[in-house]
Design a protein around this motif. Structure first.
Motif, PDB file in Angstrom:
ATOM      1  N   LEU A   1       3.355   6.218  -2.676  1.00  7.40           N
ATOM      2  CA  LEU A   1       4.589   6.752  -3.101  1.00  7.40           C
ATOM      3  C   LEU A   1       4.663   7.132  -4.556  1.00  7.40           C
ATOM      4  O   LEU A   1       5.348   8.039  -5.198  1.00  7.40           O
ATOM      5  N   LYS A   2       4.044   6.335  -5.215  1.00  6.18           N
ATOM      6  CA  LYS A   2       3.905   6.323  -6.825  1.00  6.18           C
ATOM      7  C   LYS A   2       2.640   7.290  -7.196  1.00  6.18           C
ATOM      8  O   LYS A   2       2.683   7.790  -8.429  1.00  6.18           O
ATOM      9  N   MET A   3       1.953   7.978  -6.278  1.00  3.42           N
ATOM     10  CA  MET A   3       0.937   8.758  -6.599  1.00  3.42           C
ATOM     11  C   MET A   3       1.413  10.214  -6.767  1.00  3.42           C
ATOM     12  O   MET A   3       2.459  10.694  -6.445  1.00  3.42           O
ATOM     13  N   GLU A   4       0.619  10.856  -7.757  1.00  4.89           N
ATOM     14  CA  GLU A   4       1.100  12.405  -7.951  1.00  4.89           C
ATOM     15  C   GLU A   4       0.587  13.417  -6.917  1.00  4.89           C
ATOM     16  O   GLU A   4       1.209  14.426  -6.795  1.00  4.89           O
ATOM     17  N   THR A   5      -0.490  12.897  -6.361  1.00  2.00           N
ATOM     18  CA  THR A   5      -1.108  13.623  -5.539  1.00  2.00           C
ATOM     19  C   THR A   5      -1.215  13.410  -4.076  1.00  2.00           C
ATOM     20  O   THR A   5      -0.898  12.055  -3.871  1.00  2.00           O
TER      21      THR A   5
ATOM     22  N   LYS B   1       0.671  -1.550   0.074  1.00  7.90           N
ATOM     23  CA  LYS B   1      -0.104  -0.004   0.188  1.00  7.90           C
ATOM     24  C   LYS B   1       1.039   1.240   0.095  1.00  7.90           C
ATOM     25  O   LYS B   1       0.576   2.341  -0.534  1.00  7.90           O
ATOM     26  N   LEU B   2       2.013   1.167   0.873  1.00  4.94           N
ATOM     27  CA  LEU B   2       2.946   2.218   0.893  1.00  4.94           C
ATOM     28  C   LEU B   2       3.424   2.594  -0.442  1.00  4.94           C
ATOM     29  O   LEU B   2       3.739   3.688  -1.090  1.00  4.94           O
ATOM     30  N   LYS B   3       3.818   1.449  -1.337  1.00  2.79           N
ATOM     31  CA  LYS B   3       4.498   1.600  -2.647  1.00  2.79           C
ATOM     32  C   LYS B   3       3.510   2.371  -3.645  1.00  2.79           C
ATOM     33  O   LYS B   3       3.849   3.162  -4.254  1.00  2.79           O
TER      34      LYS B   3
END
Length: 113
Positions: free
Chosen positions: A12-16, A7-9
């Motif tokens: 971390l890949k989100m733009e917002t 879930k953290l990964k």
């Protein structure tokens, strides 16, 4: 720990930035998992927990400076994650890992993301 790391990964890949409620729920899930399983975690999962706690802590620190309405909550989240980070590092040290080895292992987790 694996589910929390996955879930953290994603986060971390989100733009917002994720909303306060979602961040808070993730934090509660993390703390509940640590409270239930900490003594049974193997070295690999303790390292994952350390990595997750450090990311949540630094994110909470940054968010505490952004909004006065939620600053107190984020400071508490940061402090609790700092407590767990210290506990995990202490435990890994008792398990024979040096500070350098712990740092290298968390950097490897970071690189894999």
């Amino acid at each position: 720990m694996e589910k929390l790391l996955e879930k953290l990964k994603e986060y971390l890949k989100m733009e917002t930035e994720i909303p306060f409620e979602e961040f808070s729920e993730y934090y509660r899930d993390l703390i509940a998992e640590l409270n239930q399983t900490f003594n049974d975690l193997d070295r690999e999962n303790r390292l994952k927990a350390l990595y997750i706690c450090s990311i949540v802590q630094s994110n909470a620190d940054a968010r505490s400076k952004e909004s006065k309405a939620t600053a107190k909550t984020f400071k508490k989240i940061s402090a609790k994650c700092a407590f767990w980070t210290d506990a995990i590092k202490f435990n890994l040290g008792k398990d024979g890992m040096s500070s350098e080895e712990i740092e290298q292992a968390t950097e490897e987790i970071n690189a894999s993301i």
